[in-house]
Write a protein that holds these residues in place. Structure first.
Motif, PDB file in Angstrom:
ATOM      1  N   GLY A 154     -37.807  -8.207  72.027  1.00 43.84           N
ATOM      2  CA  GLY A 154     -36.638  -8.996  72.436  1.00 43.84           C
ATOM      3  C   GLY A 154     -36.810  -9.755  73.738  1.00 43.84           C
ATOM      4  N   ASN A 174     -42.485 -19.404  71.466  1.00 46.62           N
ATOM      5  CA  ASN A 174     -41.202 -19.080  70.821  1.00 46.62           C
ATOM      6  C   ASN A 174     -39.978 -19.455  71.660  1.00 46.62           C
ATOM      7  N   ASN A 227     -28.622  -7.330  65.402  1.00 44.09           N
ATOM      8  CA  ASN A 227     -27.623  -8.260  64.896  1.00 44.09           C
ATOM      9  C   ASN A 227     -28.336  -9.425  64.224  1.00 44.09           C
ATOM     10  N   SER A 259     -31.317 -13.055  64.999  1.00 44.96           N
ATOM     11  CA  SER A 259     -32.603 -13.410  64.404  1.00 44.96           C
ATOM     12  C   SER A 259     -32.523 -14.741  63.644  1.00 44.96           C
ATOM     13  N   PRO A 269     -32.905 -18.647  66.297  1.00 43.41           N
ATOM     14  CA  PRO A 269     -34.107 -19.405  66.692  1.00 43.41           C
ATOM     15  C   PRO A 269     -34.550 -20.443  65.663  1.00 43.41           C
TER      16      PRO A 269
END
Ligand SMILES: Nc1ncnc2c1ncn2[C@@H]1O[C@H](COP(=O)(O)OP(=O)(O)OP(=O)(O)O)[C@@H](O)[C@H]1O
Ligand SMILES: [Mg+2]
Length: 266
Positions: free
Chosen positions: A16, A45, A222, A226, A229
């Motif tokens: 995370g 990312n 949650n 996810s 992004p």
């Protein structure tokens, strides 16, 4: 004291870090703080999570700064979000370790470039948040040397605390040798699953051991977190009412409160 360069770090993968950088940056920027995110991971990312491109051969990346071709001011890009700027990354960054092998001061490159930049443009950012890669390699060492403080996301799963011992040792070594003022700002429990007994156990152990260093906010597992992004959006923008967003809004408040002057008991 101005502790504004914060690295989000854990050598364990997928705990995370990037989600925390993207959403803390988003939450702080919504509160009117001007934020610079530095993506220091060749995976890029944080770059795509904030809606920019991490394709190869871009010159406007942190890699160009670390290899000496550009200055920080050349590579800062605006995002579509108010108060939120970004230095992107891409896979080119993975070559840096070998390319700088002969440079004995290479651990200081990021710190030196940031210091020069802040001397020229110091007033503009409230916080600079660095997203670290999942390793304790050169890039992470550069982040540790350049940072004032660290936020450590801790996935509430088996083995989470074991990895932390190694991280604490590395942080201790950097403090002793390269950056005496480095401190741990806090540990953020992530991917908490209240149906899983293990999550509660890891939380208890972490709070027992690290005491008040562990943030009160716990980030739940949650699905909206996810999904966000792939839309190039922080979850705080993608779905501001979901549980993941609530937790990152709350974390943002806790983070900001750490810098509020303590009121004197008059
Ligand atoms: N609280 C959460 N609930 C559900 N999914 C999450 C949560 N936090 C992160 N994720 C998802 O888990 C994956 C890993 O998260 P993230 O990329 O933030 O971790 P990381 O530590 O940055 O990973 P890496 O070490 O590869 O850089 C991502 O797909 C992300 O969207
Ligand atoms: Mg990441």
């Amino acid at each position: 004291m101005n502790k504004k360069i914060i690295s989000v770090i854990n050598q364990k993968g997928g705990v995370g870090k990037t989600t925390t950088v993207v959403n803390l940056a988003s939450g702080l920027s919504m509160q009117g703080k001007k934020i610079l995110v530095i993506d220091l991971d060749p995976q890029g990312n944080a770059t795509t999570g904030l809606g920019l491109s991490n394709t190869e051969n871009s010159e406007q990346t942190i890699y160009s700064v670390l290899n000496g071709n550009k200055k920080i001011s050349d590579v800062v890009q605006r995002t579509q979000f108010k108060n939120l700027d970004l230095i992107t990354s891409n896979v080119d960054l993975s070559g840096l370790e070998i390319e700088t092998a002969g440079d004995s001061r290479r651990a200081f490159i990021l710190k030196d470039e940031l210091t020069a930049y802040l001397n020229d443009y110091g007033g503009s950012y409230g916080y600079i948040l660095i997203d670290c890669p999942p390793s304790l390699s050169l890039l992470t060492i550069m982040a540790l040397v350049a940072s004032d403080a660290l936020v450590v996301p801790l996935q509430t799963e088996f083995f989470a605390l074991e990895g932390l011992t190694q991280l604490m040792k590395t942080i201790g070594r950097i403090k002793n040798n390269l950056n005496p003022d480095l401190s741990i700002r806090g540990i953020l429990l992530t991917m908490y699953d209240k149906r899983n007994k293990l999550s509660g156990e890891v939380e208890r152990e972490a709070r027992n051991y690290f005491k008040e260093k562990v943030y009160q906010t716990v980030v739940p597992r949650n699905v909206r977190l996810s999904e966000a992004p792939s839309h190039g959006l922080p979850v705080l923008v993608y779905d501001k009412t979901c549980l993941g967003s609530k937790s990152y809004f709350s974390f943002t408040d806790e983070f900001l409160n750490q810098d509020k002057p303590v009121e004197s008991a008059a």
